[in-house]
Design a protein around this motif. Structure first.
Motif, PDB file in Angstrom:
ATOM      1  N   ASN A   4       0.821  -1.217   0.000  1.00  0.00           N
ATOM      2  CA  ASN A   4       0.000   0.000   0.000  1.00  0.00           C
ATOM      3  C   ASN A   4       0.852   1.263   0.000  1.00  0.00           C
ATOM      4  N   ARG A   5       1.981   1.215   0.691  1.00  0.00           N
ATOM      5  CA  ARG A   5       2.853   2.382   0.725  1.00  0.00           C
ATOM      6  C   ARG A   5       3.448   2.645  -0.659  1.00  0.00           C
ATOM      7  N   LEU A   6       3.838   1.593  -1.343  1.00  0.00           N
ATOM      8  CA  LEU A   6       4.379   1.723  -2.696  1.00  0.00           C
ATOM      9  C   LEU A   6       3.315   2.274  -3.645  1.00  0.00           C
ATOM     10  N   GLU A   7       2.102   1.753  -3.549  1.00  0.00           N
ATOM     11  CA  GLU A   7       1.015   2.236  -4.405  1.00  0.00           C
ATOM     12  C   GLU A   7       0.719   3.706  -4.147  1.00  0.00           C
ATOM     13  N   THR A   8       0.675   4.092  -2.888  1.00  0.00           N
ATOM     14  CA  THR A   8       0.365   5.481  -2.534  1.00  0.00           C
ATOM     15  C   THR A   8       1.447   6.423  -3.060  1.00  0.00           C
ATOM     16  N   PHE A   9       2.695   6.039  -2.863  1.00  0.00           N
ATOM     17  CA  PHE A   9       3.799   6.857  -3.370  1.00  0.00           C
ATOM     18  C   PHE A   9       3.721   6.989  -4.885  1.00  0.00           C
ATOM     19  N   SER A  10       3.529   5.869  -5.566  1.00  0.00           N
ATOM     20  CA  SER A  10       3.457   5.881  -7.032  1.00  0.00           C
ATOM     21  C   SER A  10       2.283   6.718  -7.523  1.00  0.00           C
ATOM     22  N   ASP A  11       1.129   6.581  -6.886  1.00  0.00           N
ATOM     23  CA  ASP A  11      -0.033   7.387  -7.270  1.00  0.00           C
ATOM     24  C   ASP A  11       0.268   8.876  -7.125  1.00  0.00           C
ATOM     25  N   GLY A  12       0.959   9.233  -6.040  1.00  0.00           N
ATOM     26  CA  GLY A  12       1.316  10.638  -5.824  1.00  0.00           C
ATOM     27  C   GLY A  12       2.241  11.165  -6.904  1.00  0.00           C
ATOM     28  N   VAL A  13       3.251  10.373  -7.266  1.00  0.00           N
ATOM     29  CA  VAL A  13       4.190  10.793  -8.309  1.00  0.00           C
ATOM     30  C   VAL A  13       3.461  10.949  -9.643  1.00  0.00           C
ATOM     31  N   LEU A  14       2.601  10.006  -9.973  1.00  0.00           N
ATOM     32  CA  LEU A  14       1.864  10.090 -11.239  1.00  0.00           C
ATOM     33  C   LEU A  14       0.928  11.294 -11.254  1.00  0.00           C
ATOM     34  N   TRP A  57      -0.621   4.011 -14.999  1.00  0.00           N
ATOM     35  CA  TRP A  57      -1.272   3.999 -13.680  1.00  0.00           C
ATOM     36  C   TRP A  57      -2.218   2.801 -13.561  1.00  0.00           C
ATOM     37  N   ASN A  58      -3.037   2.596 -14.578  1.00  0.00           N
ATOM     38  CA  ASN A  58      -4.002   1.502 -14.575  1.00  0.00           C
ATOM     39  C   ASN A  58      -3.300   0.145 -14.478  1.00  0.00           C
ATOM     40  N   ASN A  59      -2.306  -0.080 -15.335  1.00  0.00           N
ATOM     41  CA  ASN A  59      -1.618  -1.369 -15.349  1.00  0.00           C
ATOM     42  C   ASN A  59      -0.762  -1.572 -14.099  1.00  0.00           C
ATOM     43  N   HIS A  60      -0.196  -0.515 -13.589  1.00  0.00           N
ATOM     44  CA  HIS A  60       0.573  -0.573 -12.344  1.00  0.00           C
ATOM     45  C   HIS A  60      -0.348  -1.007 -11.200  1.00  0.00           C
ATOM     46  N   HIS A  61      -1.534  -0.440 -11.166  1.00  0.00           N
ATOM     47  CA  HIS A  61      -2.519  -0.802 -10.139  1.00  0.00           C
ATOM     48  C   HIS A  61      -2.859  -2.293 -10.213  1.00  0.00           C
ATOM     49  N   HIS A  62      -3.154  -2.769 -11.417  1.00  0.00           N
ATOM     50  CA  HIS A  62      -3.490  -4.183 -11.587  1.00  0.00           C
ATOM     51  C   HIS A  62      -2.324  -5.085 -11.201  1.00  0.00           C
ATOM     52  N   MET A  63      -1.132  -4.703 -11.610  1.00  0.00           N
ATOM     53  CA  MET A  63       0.031  -5.527 -11.321  1.00  0.00           C
ATOM     54  C   MET A  63       0.278  -5.602  -9.811  1.00  0.00           C
ATOM     55  N   LEU A  64       0.200  -4.477  -9.136  1.00  0.00           N
ATOM     56  CA  LEU A  64       0.453  -4.474  -7.694  1.00  0.00           C
ATOM     57  C   LEU A  64      -0.659  -5.165  -6.918  1.00  0.00           C
ATOM     58  N   HIS A  65      -1.846  -5.232  -7.510  1.00  0.00           N
ATOM     59  CA  HIS A  65      -2.942  -5.926  -6.848  1.00  0.00           C
ATOM     60  C   HIS A  65      -2.577  -7.388  -6.597  1.00  0.00           C
ATOM     61  N   LEU A  66      -1.802  -7.964  -7.511  1.00  0.00           N
ATOM     62  CA  LEU A  66      -1.411  -9.367  -7.383  1.00  0.00           C
ATOM     63  C   LEU A  66      -0.070  -9.549  -6.669  1.00  0.00           C
ATOM     64  N   ALA A  67       0.563  -8.441  -6.324  1.00  0.00           N
ATOM     65  CA  ALA A  67       1.850  -8.548  -5.640  1.00  0.00           C
ATOM     66  C   ALA A  67       1.626  -8.929  -4.187  1.00  0.00           C
ATOM     67  N   GLY A  68       2.517  -9.724  -3.695  1.00  0.00           N
ATOM     68  CA  GLY A  68       2.473 -10.069  -2.273  1.00  0.00           C
ATOM     69  C   GLY A  68       3.269  -9.028  -1.506  1.00  0.00           C
ATOM     70  N   ARG A  69       4.400  -9.452  -1.020  1.00  0.00           N
ATOM     71  CA  ARG A  69       5.259  -8.517  -0.304  1.00  0.00           C
ATOM     72  C   ARG A  69       6.081  -7.701  -1.301  1.00  0.00           C
ATOM     73  N   ILE A  70       6.608  -6.604  -0.819  1.00  0.00           N
ATOM     74  CA  ILE A  70       7.416  -5.718  -1.646  1.00  0.00           C
ATOM     75  C   ILE A  70       8.846  -5.752  -1.115  1.00  0.00           C
ATOM     76  N   SER A  71       9.783  -6.100  -1.974  1.00  0.00           N
ATOM     77  CA  SER A  71      11.192  -6.177  -1.582  1.00  0.00           C
ATOM     78  C   SER A  71      11.911  -4.898  -1.991  1.00  0.00           C
ATOM     79  N   GLY A  72      13.164  -4.795  -1.572  1.00  0.00           N
ATOM     80  CA  GLY A  72      13.988  -3.667  -1.987  1.00  0.00           C
ATOM     81  C   GLY A  72      14.167  -3.615  -3.495  1.00  0.00           C
ATOM     82  N   GLY A  73      14.298  -4.789  -4.119  1.00  0.00           N
ATOM     83  CA  GLY A  73      14.420  -4.826  -5.579  1.00  0.00           C
ATOM     84  C   GLY A  73      13.188  -4.276  -6.276  1.00  0.00           C
TER      85      GLY A  73
END
Length: 192
Positions: A4-14, A57-73
Motif C-alpha cells: 500500500n505504501r508503494l502504491e500510494t507513493f506511485s499514485d502521488g508521483v503520477l 497507472w491503470n496497469n501498475h494498479h493491476h500488477m500491484l494488486h497481485l503482488a504479495g510482499r514488496i522487496s527492496g528490488g
C-alpha cells in the motif's frame, strides 16, 4: 514491506506528473478560432502523454494488486519506472516547443521505450519474487502487448527520421492498443 505504501507513493508521483503537464498548457494568445487551432498540436501531445500516464497507472494498479510482499528490488524497479515516467512532461514540452520536429519526437519515443522497458523490469522483478507460476505470471500470460510495444516504439523512432508525424502516429497507435481494456488480471482474480 506493505504494498500500500508503494502504491500510494506511485499514485502521488503520477498525479504530480499529470499536474506538471497540464500546467504547460496555455490559453490561446487571442480569442479567435485560429489562435485555438494553433494550440491543437500542444493539446494533442498533452492528451497523448496524459493517456500514457493513465495507461501506466491503470496497469501498475493491476500488477500491484497481485503482488504479495514488496522487496527492496521491487522498490528500486518501481523508482526506475517512475523516473522515466517523470520525464514525460519534459519530452512532451520539448516536442511542443520545437513544433513536432525530428529530434524531440525521437526523444519522446525513446522516453516511451525506456518507460516500457522499466515497466517490464518491474513486472519481471515482481514475478521473480513470487516464483514461477505465481499469481502475476499466471495472470499476465503471454503479454503480447507488453512484448510488442517496445518493437513498435523502435519502429516509430525509425519512422521519425522519415517524418516526425509518422513516428507520432505509431506512438499514438501503441496508446490506442493499450486503451483496449486488458482484463487478464481482473479475470484471474475473479477465477481465484
Amino acid at each position: 514491506m506493505n504494498k500500500n505504501r508503494l502504491e500510494t507513493f506511485s499514485d502521488g508521483v503520477l498525479a504530480i506528473i499529470i499536474t506538471i503537464m497540464v500546467l504547460e498548457l496555455h490559453v490561446p494568445a487571442e480569442p479567435t478560432w485560429q489562435s485555438l487551432l494553433d494550440e491543437l498540436p500542444t493539446v494533442f501531445s498533452y492528451v497523448l502523454s496524459f493517456v500514457y500516464v493513465g495507461i501506466y497507472w491503470n496497469n501498475h494498479h493491476h500488477m500491484l494488486h497481485l503482488a504479495g510482499r514488496i522487496s527492496g528490488g521491487v522498490l528500486w524497479a518501481n523508482l526506475h519506472l517512475l523516473f522515466w515516467l517523470s520525464l514525460f512532461p519534459f519530452t512532451t514540452r520539448w516536442m511542443n516547443n520545437a513544433g513536432l520536429v525530428k529530434l524531440p519526437v525521437l526523444v519522446y519515443g525513446l522516453n516511451l521505450l525506456l518507460a516500457a522497458v522499466a515497466y517490464y523490469i518491474l513486472k519481471s522483478t515482481l514475478i521473480r519474487q513470487q516464483g514461477r507460476h505465481g499469481p502475476l505470471e499466471l495472470a499476465m500470460g503471454q503479454d503480447w502487448k507488453g512484448k510488442g510495444s517496445p518493437a513498435l516504439y523502435i519502429l516509430g523512432m525509425g519512422l521519425t527520421f522519415v517524418h516526425p508525424l509518422l513516428g507520432l502516429a505509431v506512438y499514438t497507435g501503441v496508446a490506442a492498443i493499450w486503451l483496449i481494456p486488458d482484463r487478464r488480471v481482473e479475470r484471474f482474480i475473479a477465477r481465484s
